[in-house]
Scaffold this motif. Structure first.
Motif, PDB file in Angstrom:
ATOM      1  N   ASP A  47       0.842  -1.206   0.000  1.00  0.00           N
ATOM      2  CA  ASP A  47       0.000   0.000   0.000  1.00  0.00           C
ATOM      3  C   ASP A  47       0.872   1.249   0.000  1.00  0.00           C
ATOM      4  OD1 ASP A  47      -2.312  -1.535   0.056  1.00  0.00           O
ATOM      5  OD2 ASP A  47      -2.587  -1.324   2.235  1.00  0.00           O
ATOM      6  N   VAL A  48       1.935   1.231   0.807  1.00  0.00           N
ATOM      7  CA  VAL A  48       2.875   2.356   0.845  1.00  0.00           C
ATOM      8  C   VAL A  48       3.525   2.535  -0.528  1.00  0.00           C
ATOM      9  CG1 VAL A  48       5.065   3.171   1.839  1.00  0.00           C
ATOM     10  CG2 VAL A  48       3.308   2.151   3.321  1.00  0.00           C
ATOM     11  N   ALA A  49       3.952   1.437  -1.140  1.00  0.00           N
ATOM     12  CA  ALA A  49       4.590   1.503  -2.462  1.00  0.00           C
ATOM     13  C   ALA A  49       3.616   2.009  -3.517  1.00  0.00           C
ATOM     14  CB  ALA A  49       5.121   0.121  -2.855  1.00  0.00           C
ATOM     15  N   GLU A  50       2.357   1.619  -3.394  1.00  0.00           N
ATOM     16  CA  GLU A  50       1.343   2.058  -4.355  1.00  0.00           C
ATOM     17  C   GLU A  50       1.151   3.570  -4.282  1.00  0.00           C
ATOM     18  OE1 GLU A  50      -2.281  -0.435  -6.026  1.00  0.00           O
ATOM     19  OE2 GLU A  50      -2.504   0.099  -3.903  1.00  0.00           O
ATOM     20  N   ARG A  51       1.139   4.102  -3.069  1.00  0.00           N
ATOM     21  CA  ARG A  51       1.003   5.557  -2.904  1.00  0.00           C
ATOM     22  C   ARG A  51       2.242   6.291  -3.402  1.00  0.00           C
ATOM     23  NH1 ARG A  51      -1.345   3.752   1.962  1.00  0.00           N
ATOM     24  NH2 ARG A  51       0.535   4.204   3.146  1.00  0.00           N
ATOM     25  N   ALA A  52       3.384   5.620  -3.428  1.00  0.00           N
ATOM     26  CA  ALA A  52       4.645   6.246  -3.847  1.00  0.00           C
ATOM     27  C   ALA A  52       4.920   6.100  -5.341  1.00  0.00           C
ATOM     28  CB  ALA A  52       5.798   5.645  -3.047  1.00  0.00           C
ATOM     29  N   LYS A  53       4.029   5.444  -6.089  1.00  0.00           N
ATOM     30  CA  LYS A  53       4.260   5.248  -7.515  1.00  0.00           C
ATOM     31  C   LYS A  53       4.600   6.574  -8.154  1.00  0.00           C
ATOM     32  CE  LYS A  53       1.804   1.398  -9.610  1.00  0.00           C
ATOM     33  NZ  LYS A  53       0.597   1.007 -10.300  1.00  0.00           N
ATOM     34  N   PRO A  54       5.510   6.663  -9.081  1.00  0.00           N
ATOM     35  CA  PRO A  54       6.301   5.611  -9.703  1.00  0.00           C
ATOM     36  C   PRO A  54       7.637   5.366  -9.019  1.00  0.00           C
ATOM     37  CG  PRO A  54       6.613   7.607 -10.939  1.00  0.00           C
ATOM     38  CD  PRO A  54       5.684   7.931  -9.792  1.00  0.00           C
ATOM     39  N   THR A  55       7.804   5.806  -7.798  1.00  0.00           N
ATOM     40  CA  THR A  55       9.060   5.592  -7.075  1.00  0.00           C
ATOM     41  C   THR A  55       9.263   4.103  -6.796  1.00  0.00           C
ATOM     42  OG1 THR A  55       8.776   7.724  -5.993  1.00  0.00           O
ATOM     43  CG2 THR A  55      10.344   6.194  -4.988  1.00  0.00           C
ATOM     44  N   ASN A  56      10.480   3.629  -7.027  1.00  0.00           N
ATOM     45  CA  ASN A  56      10.808   2.235  -6.728  1.00  0.00           C
ATOM     46  C   ASN A  56      11.022   2.053  -5.235  1.00  0.00           C
ATOM     47  OD1 ASN A  56      10.812   2.023  -9.472  1.00  0.00           O
ATOM     48  ND2 ASN A  56      12.908   1.351  -9.663  1.00  0.00           N
ATOM     49  N   GLN A  57      10.606   0.904  -4.719  1.00  0.00           N
ATOM     50  CA  GLN A  57      10.821   0.549  -3.319  1.00  0.00           C
ATOM     51  C   GLN A  57      11.932  -0.501  -3.251  1.00  0.00           C
ATOM     52  OE1 GLN A  57       8.991   2.056  -0.728  1.00  0.00           O
ATOM     53  NE2 GLN A  57       8.474   3.350  -2.469  1.00  0.00           N
ATOM     54  N   ASN A  58      12.749  -0.427  -2.238  1.00  0.00           N
ATOM     55  CA  ASN A  58      13.838  -1.380  -2.054  1.00  0.00           C
ATOM     56  C   ASN A  58      13.291  -2.603  -1.322  1.00  0.00           C
ATOM     57  OD1 ASN A  58      16.045  -2.872  -1.117  1.00  0.00           O
ATOM     58  ND2 ASN A  58      17.329  -1.049  -0.997  1.00  0.00           N
ATOM     59  N   ILE A  59      12.983  -3.664  -2.081  1.00  0.00           N
ATOM     60  CA  ILE A  59      12.361  -4.839  -1.456  1.00  0.00           C
ATOM     61  C   ILE A  59      13.349  -5.641  -0.615  1.00  0.00           C
ATOM     62  CG2 ILE A  59      10.495  -4.976  -3.127  1.00  0.00           C
ATOM     63  CD1 ILE A  59      11.964  -7.357  -4.405  1.00  0.00           C
ATOM     64  N   SER A  60      14.636  -5.498  -0.875  1.00  0.00           N
ATOM     65  CA  SER A  60      15.623  -6.170  -0.026  1.00  0.00           C
ATOM     66  C   SER A  60      15.589  -5.589   1.381  1.00  0.00           C
ATOM     67  CB  SER A  60      17.027  -6.039  -0.615  1.00  0.00           C
ATOM     68  OG  SER A  60      17.109  -6.729  -1.839  1.00  0.00           O
ATOM     69  N   ALA A  61      15.466  -4.275   1.479  1.00  0.00           N
ATOM     70  CA  ALA A  61      15.393  -3.624   2.784  1.00  0.00           C
ATOM     71  C   ALA A  61      14.098  -3.998   3.504  1.00  0.00           C
ATOM     72  CB  ALA A  61      15.493  -2.112   2.630  1.00  0.00           C
ATOM     73  N   ILE A  62      13.003  -4.057   2.758  1.00  0.00           N
ATOM     74  CA  ILE A  62      11.718  -4.439   3.345  1.00  0.00           C
ATOM     75  C   ILE A  62      11.787  -5.880   3.844  1.00  0.00           C
ATOM     76  CG2 ILE A  62       9.272  -4.855   2.874  1.00  0.00           C
ATOM     77  CD1 ILE A  62       9.446  -2.490   0.857  1.00  0.00           C
ATOM     78  N   ALA A  63      12.348  -6.779   3.029  1.00  0.00           N
ATOM     79  CA  ALA A  63      12.471  -8.189   3.427  1.00  0.00           C
ATOM     80  C   ALA A  63      13.340  -8.330   4.672  1.00  0.00           C
ATOM     81  CB  ALA A  63      13.035  -9.016   2.276  1.00  0.00           C
ATOM     82  N   ALA A  64      14.434  -7.574   4.737  1.00  0.00           N
ATOM     83  CA  ALA A  64      15.320  -7.635   5.908  1.00  0.00           C
ATOM     84  C   ALA A  64      14.587  -7.172   7.162  1.00  0.00           C
ATOM     85  CB  ALA A  64      16.568  -6.789   5.674  1.00  0.00           C
ATOM     86  N   MET A  65      13.817  -6.088   7.049  1.00  0.00           N
ATOM     87  CA  MET A  65      13.070  -5.573   8.192  1.00  0.00           C
ATOM     88  C   MET A  65      12.016  -6.592   8.641  1.00  0.00           C
ATOM     89  SD  MET A  65       9.860  -3.969   9.052  1.00  0.00           S
ATOM     90  CE  MET A  65       9.243  -3.510   7.460  1.00  0.00           C
ATOM     91  N   LEU A  66      11.294  -7.178   7.695  1.00  0.00           N
ATOM     92  CA  LEU A  66      10.259  -8.150   8.049  1.00  0.00           C
ATOM     93  C   LEU A  66      10.861  -9.426   8.631  1.00  0.00           C
ATOM     94  CD1 LEU A  66       7.791  -7.718   5.062  1.00  0.00           C
ATOM     95  CD2 LEU A  66       7.501  -6.923   7.422  1.00  0.00           C
ATOM     96  N   ALA A  67      12.030  -9.823   8.138  1.00  0.00           N
ATOM     97  CA  ALA A  67      12.691 -11.031   8.649  1.00  0.00           C
ATOM     98  C   ALA A  67      13.047 -10.888  10.130  1.00  0.00           C
ATOM     99  CB  ALA A  67      13.932 -11.351   7.826  1.00  0.00           C
ATOM    100  N   GLU A  68      13.297  -9.656  10.579  1.00  0.00           N
ATOM    101  CA  GLU A  68      13.579  -9.423  11.996  1.00  0.00           C
ATOM    102  C   GLU A  68      12.354  -9.695  12.862  1.00  0.00           C
ATOM    103  OE1 GLU A  68      15.144  -5.514  12.631  1.00  0.00           O
ATOM    104  OE2 GLU A  68      16.756  -5.810  11.187  1.00  0.00           O
ATOM    105  N   HIS A  69      11.166  -9.444  12.318  1.00  0.00           N
ATOM    106  CA  HIS A  69       9.924  -9.619  13.070  1.00  0.00           C
ATOM    107  C   HIS A  69       9.300 -10.995  12.887  1.00  0.00           C
ATOM    108  CE1 HIS A  69       9.668  -5.448  14.358  1.00  0.00           C
ATOM    109  NE2 HIS A  69      10.044  -5.110  13.137  1.00  0.00           N
ATOM    110  N   PHE A  70       9.605 -11.649  11.775  1.00  0.00           N
ATOM    111  CA  PHE A  70       9.001 -12.939  11.451  1.00  0.00           C
ATOM    112  C   PHE A  70      10.105 -13.959  11.224  1.00  0.00           C
ATOM    113  CE2 PHE A  70       5.984  -9.694  10.140  1.00  0.00           C
ATOM    114  CZ  PHE A  70       4.828 -10.131  10.748  1.00  0.00           C
ATOM    115  N   ASP A  71      10.686 -14.442  12.322  1.00  0.00           N
ATOM    116  CA  ASP A  71      11.852 -15.323  12.215  1.00  0.00           C
ATOM    117  C   ASP A  71      11.497 -16.755  11.819  1.00  0.00           C
ATOM    118  OD1 ASP A  71      10.679 -15.996  14.603  1.00  0.00           O
ATOM    119  OD2 ASP A  71      12.459 -15.661  15.821  1.00  0.00           O
TER     120      ASP A  71
END
Length: 95
Positions: A47-71
Motif C-alpha cells: 500500500d505504501v509503495a502504491e502511494r509512492a508510484k512511480p518511485t521504486n521501493q527497495n524490497i531487499s530492505a523491506i524483506a530484511a526488516m520483516l525477517a527481523e519480526h518474522f523469524d
C-alpha cells in the motif's frame, strides 16, 4: 512483536497462502497465524509503495526488516513473497 507493529497489521485482509488447518499440529497453526501476519505486513508495505508510484521501493530492505519480526521465515522466502505481491499489484521495486 511490539504493540505498535501489531496495530498496523490488524486492519488488513490477507488471502490464505498455505493449506487449511485440518490435521495440522499446534505449531503449524501458530506458523499459519504468523504467516497471516506476515502477509498483512507485506500488503501494508505494498500500500505504501502504491502511494509512492512511480518511485521504486527497495524490497531487499523491506524483506530484511520483516525477517527481523518474522523469524519463522527466512529473508529470501519473504523477499520472494514480496515480489509476488508487487507483481500482482504492478508496483515498482529495486533489489
Amino acid at each position: 512483536m511490539s504493540l505498535a507493529f501489531r496495530y498496523r497489521l490488524r486492519n488488513f485482509l490477507v488471502p490464505q497462502i498455505f493449506q487449511d488447518r485440518h490435521g495440522l499440529t499446534l505449531g503449524d497453526v501458530m506458523s499459519q497465524e504468523d504467516d497471516n501476519e506476515l502477509m498483512r505486513q507485506i500488503n501494508f508495505q505494498a500500500d505504501v509503495a502504491e502511494r509512492a508510484k512511480p518511485t521504486n521501493q527497495n524490497i531487499s530492505a523491506i524483506a530484511a526488516m520483516l525477517a527481523e519480526h518474522f523469524d519463522h521465515r527466512d529473508e529470501g522466502d519473504i523477499k520472494e513473497q514480496i515480489k509476488q505481491v508487487w507483481r500482482s499489484r504492478e508496483l515498482f521495486w529495486d533489489e
